[in-house]
Design a protein around this motif. Sequence first.
Motif, short mmCIF file in Angstrom:
data_model
loop_
_atom_site.label_atom_id
_atom_site.label_comp_id
_atom_site.label_asym_id
_atom_site.label_seq_id
_atom_site.Cartn_x
_atom_site.Cartn_y
_atom_site.Cartn_z
N UNK A 220 0.80 -1.22 0.00
CA UNK A 220 0.00 0.00 0.00
C UNK A 220 0.83 1.27 0.00
N UNK A 221 2.14 1.14 0.18
CA UNK A 221 3.00 2.32 0.19
C UNK A 221 3.00 3.01 -1.17
N UNK A 222 2.93 4.34 -1.18
CA UNK A 222 2.94 5.08 -2.45
C UNK A 222 4.36 5.22 -3.00
N UNK A 223 5.03 4.10 -3.16
CA UNK A 223 6.43 4.10 -3.61
C UNK A 223 6.49 3.64 -5.07
N UNK A 224 6.97 4.52 -5.94
CA UNK A 224 7.11 4.16 -7.34
C UNK A 224 8.42 3.40 -7.57
N UNK B 127 8.53 3.16 -14.75
CA UNK B 127 9.24 3.84 -13.67
C UNK B 127 8.30 4.58 -12.74
N UNK B 128 7.14 5.02 -13.24
CA UNK B 128 6.22 5.79 -12.41
C UNK B 128 5.12 4.91 -11.80
N UNK B 129 5.18 3.61 -12.04
CA UNK B 129 4.21 2.70 -11.44
C UNK B 129 4.56 2.46 -9.98
N UNK B 130 3.52 2.26 -9.15
CA UNK B 130 3.77 1.92 -7.76
C UNK B 130 4.34 0.51 -7.67
N UNK B 131 5.30 0.31 -6.78
CA UNK B 131 5.90 -1.01 -6.59
C UNK B 131 4.83 -2.04 -6.24
N UNK B 132 3.85 -1.62 -5.42
CA UNK B 132 2.81 -2.55 -5.01
C UNK B 132 1.88 -2.97 -6.13
N UNK C 210 2.98 -3.71 -9.19
CA UNK C 210 3.72 -4.56 -10.12
C UNK C 210 3.45 -6.03 -9.85
N UNK C 211 3.61 -6.84 -10.88
CA UNK C 211 3.54 -8.29 -10.69
C UNK C 211 4.81 -8.77 -9.99
N UNK C 212 4.79 -10.00 -9.50
CA UNK C 212 5.98 -10.55 -8.86
C UNK C 212 7.18 -10.56 -9.78
N UNK C 213 6.95 -10.90 -11.05
CA UNK C 213 8.05 -10.92 -12.01
C UNK C 213 8.60 -9.53 -12.28
N UNK C 214 7.72 -8.53 -12.32
CA UNK C 214 8.18 -7.16 -12.54
C UNK C 214 8.99 -6.66 -11.35
N UNK C 215 8.54 -6.99 -10.13
CA UNK C 215 9.32 -6.58 -8.96
C UNK C 215 10.69 -7.25 -8.97
N UNK C 216 10.74 -8.50 -9.43
CA UNK C 216 12.03 -9.19 -9.48
C UNK C 216 12.96 -8.52 -10.48
N UNK C 217 12.41 -8.02 -11.57
CA UNK C 217 13.24 -7.29 -12.54
C UNK C 217 13.80 -6.01 -11.92
N UNK C 218 12.97 -5.33 -11.13
CA UNK C 218 13.45 -4.11 -10.46
C UNK C 218 14.58 -4.47 -9.49
N UNK C 219 14.45 -5.60 -8.79
CA UNK C 219 15.53 -6.03 -7.89
C UNK C 219 16.81 -6.29 -8.68
#
Length: 250
Positions: A94-98, A137-142, A144-153
């Motif tokens: 729920x954090x507003x973190x992009x 880049x402007x999407x909230x982390x929350x 994103x799909x699990x795969x997209x978050x893994x790409x950011x990692x």
Amino acid sequence: MTIQQTLTRQATGPSIEFAGVNLTLGRTTILDNVTFQVEPGSVHALVGPNGGGKSSLIKTLLGQTPHQGRLSLQWPGEPGVVGYVPQALEFDRGLPMTVDDFMGAMCQRRPAFLGLSKQYAGAIGEALERVGMQDKRKRRMGALSGGERQRVLLAQGLIPSPRLLVLDEPMSALDEAGIQVFGRLLQDWRHAGITVLWIEHDLEAVGRLADRVTGLNRRVLFDGAPRQTLTPERLLSLFSTHPRTNGSAA
């Protein structure tokens, strides 16, 4: 010239030596006389069952866990940056973190709410481009799909440019497109001479992408080229609760 000689000659990353590494928590043996080497500039996979000590071994390498035995890095020149990509990212969705906010928080000293600094903006953009996340880049982390978050990692592990990269099951949440991105990154790291130590459960990917693989179930059961070591007999022993043998392959 052999592959090993080519890797060594072109390497910018270090070699890693685990020599008789032991780790005991209470009365439980986590690592038992773990001994193997990671060649400089190579992609070295670490495979084994859950609870077999893979993540604990990584923690010893990163200086997070006390241990017995010897663990040494030999750099070709001055020591360089060590990058780390964890298996998963746990946070309040729920954090507003992009994506930009997250990358700024992880990669720069400046507070994330002040935005990206000019010093890191270019590198962050390039890293996100490499993992196919530039347009999100402007999407909230929350969101994103699990795969997209893994790409950011994966992207945050590229800043600053590492010469040793430690990956803890980076493919665990990736979709097919993400797996292709990861394969290209591995090739880029190999060509740049970066040393990669990679924990992975996908044995097919290991056989296809790794230069060398070590099987770990509290102790080293095999160590060698994937085609020679990932045999049905060795894998049966590796994933048994109580490994029967302790051997290695060149």
